[in-house]
Structures are given as structure tokens and as C-alpha cells.
Design an enzyme around this catalytic site. Sequence first.
Site, PDB file in Angstrom:
ATOM      1  N   PHE A  24      38.228  89.667  -4.296  1.00 53.21           N
ATOM      2  CA  PHE A  24      36.841  89.244  -4.813  1.00 53.21           C
ATOM      3  C   PHE A  24      35.982  90.572  -5.255  1.00 53.21           C
ATOM      4  CE2 PHE A  24      37.978  85.602  -2.454  1.00 53.21           C
ATOM      5  CZ  PHE A  24      37.888  84.793  -2.976  1.00 53.21           C
ATOM      6  N   CYS A  30      21.238  89.331 -10.210  1.00 52.34           N
ATOM      7  CA  CYS A  30      21.273  88.023 -10.738  1.00 52.34           C
ATOM      8  C   CYS A  30      20.062  87.722 -11.408  1.00 52.34           C
ATOM      9  CB  CYS A  30      21.438  87.124  -9.533  1.00 52.34           C
ATOM     10  SG  CYS A  30      21.722  85.116  -9.966  1.00 52.34           S
ATOM     11  N   CYS A  34      18.010  81.868  -5.789  1.00 52.27           N
ATOM     12  CA  CYS A  34      18.138  80.799  -5.398  1.00 52.27           C
ATOM     13  C   CYS A  34      18.068  81.097  -3.681  1.00 52.27           C
ATOM     14  CB  CYS A  34      19.666  80.288  -5.472  1.00 52.27           C
ATOM     15  SG  CYS A  34      20.250  79.851  -7.447  1.00 52.27           S
ATOM     16  N   CYS A  37      21.304  81.737  -1.500  1.00 51.63           N
ATOM     17  CA  CYS A  37      22.093  82.610  -1.983  1.00 51.63           C
ATOM     18  C   CYS A  37      22.636  83.338  -0.645  1.00 51.63           C
ATOM     19  CB  CYS A  37      21.437  83.459  -2.925  1.00 51.63           C
ATOM     20  SG  CYS A  37      22.458  84.795  -3.627  1.00 51.63           S
ATOM     21  N   ASP A  38      23.932  83.638  -0.543  1.00 51.93           N
ATOM     22  CA  ASP A  38      24.462  84.388   0.441  1.00 51.93           C
ATOM     23  C   ASP A  38      24.863  85.879   0.242  1.00 51.93           C
ATOM     24  OD1 ASP A  38      26.815  83.890  -1.037  1.00 51.93           O
ATOM     25  OD2 ASP A  38      27.804  82.872   0.511  1.00 51.93           O
ATOM     26  N   THR A  39      24.252  86.410  -0.908  1.00 45.62           N
ATOM     27  CA  THR A  39      24.610  87.619  -1.343  1.00 45.62           C
ATOM     28  C   THR A  39      23.423  88.587  -0.972  1.00 45.62           C
ATOM     29  OG1 THR A  39      26.142  86.795  -2.892  1.00 45.62           O
ATOM     30  CG2 THR A  39      25.406  89.169  -3.432  1.00 45.62           C
ATOM     31  N   GLU A  93      32.788  83.398 -11.133  1.00 51.07           N
ATOM     32  CA  GLU A  93      31.903  82.294 -10.759  1.00 51.07           C
ATOM     33  C   GLU A  93      30.681  82.547 -11.156  1.00 51.07           C
ATOM     34  OE1 GLU A  93      32.343  82.755  -6.281  1.00 51.07           O
ATOM     35  OE2 GLU A  93      34.353  81.703  -6.414  1.00 51.07           O
ATOM     36  N   HIS A 181      35.955  78.773   3.667  1.00 48.68           N
ATOM     37  CA  HIS A 181      35.751  80.235   4.182  1.00 48.68           C
ATOM     38  C   HIS A 181      34.749  80.331   5.552  1.00 48.68           C
ATOM     39  CE1 HIS A 181      33.034  79.960   1.221  1.00 48.68           C
ATOM     40  NE2 HIS A 181      32.443  80.961   1.414  1.00 48.68           N
TER      41      HIS A 181
END
Length: 187
Positions: A24, A30, A34, A37-39, A93, A181
Site C-alpha cells: 500500500f 485529501c 470525512c 477517515c483513518d489516515t 482507492e 484487516h
Amino acid sequence: MKRVNQIFYSLQGEGRNTGRAAVFVRFAGCNLHCSFCDTDFSSWREMSDDEIVAAISQYPTRLVVLTGGEPTLQVDRPLVDLLHAHGYEIAMESNGTRQPVEGIDWLTCSPKEHVAITKCNELKCVFDGDASSVDDRGISADYYYLQPCDVGDATRNAAITAACVEYIKQHPKWRLSLQTHKLINIE
């Protein structure tokens, strides 16, 4: 130069490619904000296309997933061509707000707001428990997935998942995509 938040090796945890080994490349930045969001976008490193390929080449898989943030903000044709030249299958994605460059082998769109694309391989909608919010946004896809939103509370997550399952049973165009995951506690 590209702003890269993280490069890691794991299994694809969502959608049609669930269970496939993949490297990945998570791009920083971005154009949306959101709440789920997990980033973490607070840190990144600048990398050239050659540095990205060198970093992913240490892993045995030929599947690379370009994600983010929103990868269409940075992924360009020279990077796609370089990845293909090194034998990689490229999955992306995207939130669908921008057209991806040509040459992406597998496009997953998870639309959140306005969309600029009309076709993708898989459309993934985050299901928050509100059936009225399920909308394919007019995007044509080979596969349509609903993914229960992880709200961080086990009881609420179970209720959202149950509602998602019931929705799919009534609307079989959709398939269930769990974040495996997270379920098996891997990155």
C-alpha cells in the site's frame, strides 16, 4: 515529488480483492474531510517515483494499492507507467471527486460528495445505519459494496452491521464488505 504518508505491506482488507497480499502506498492529503477517515495526514515524506518503486520492490507481491487521502491529487501518468514497467498491477482507492489518470488496473470508488467519475471496477459505500443514505451516485460499477461504518463502539458497530446486512438482503445489487484487516488486527 509525491507526498507519501506511509508505505506498508499487508493483505487487502476490503472489497473484491480482500485477502490478496498487497503493498500500500498511502498518499498524504485529501480534498475532503470525512469524520471517519483513518489516515493521519500530519506527517509525510516527499518521495520521487523511483524512490516509491524502490520502497515497494522489497515486497514479493505484484499488487500495489494507491490510496490516501485522495491519490488522484498526486498520482500521475509517469508513476503509473513506471509501476507497470516494473510489473505491478495497480489498484487505486479514490473518493471519485477527480478523474484518475489512465492506466489504473482496478479502481475502487468510495464516493462521499460530488463525483467526477462515471465508471469504476467497484463502488464501495460506507453504510452508517441510515438506509436512505445508500446512493450509487449514478456510477456504473462491476461490483457494488456496502461497508458498515466503524464508529468505535462495539454495540453500535454491531447494530450498523445488522442493518447493513438487512439492507443488502432487500437490495441484492449490493454485497457486504467488511474491514477484515480491522477484524484480524492487521494494518
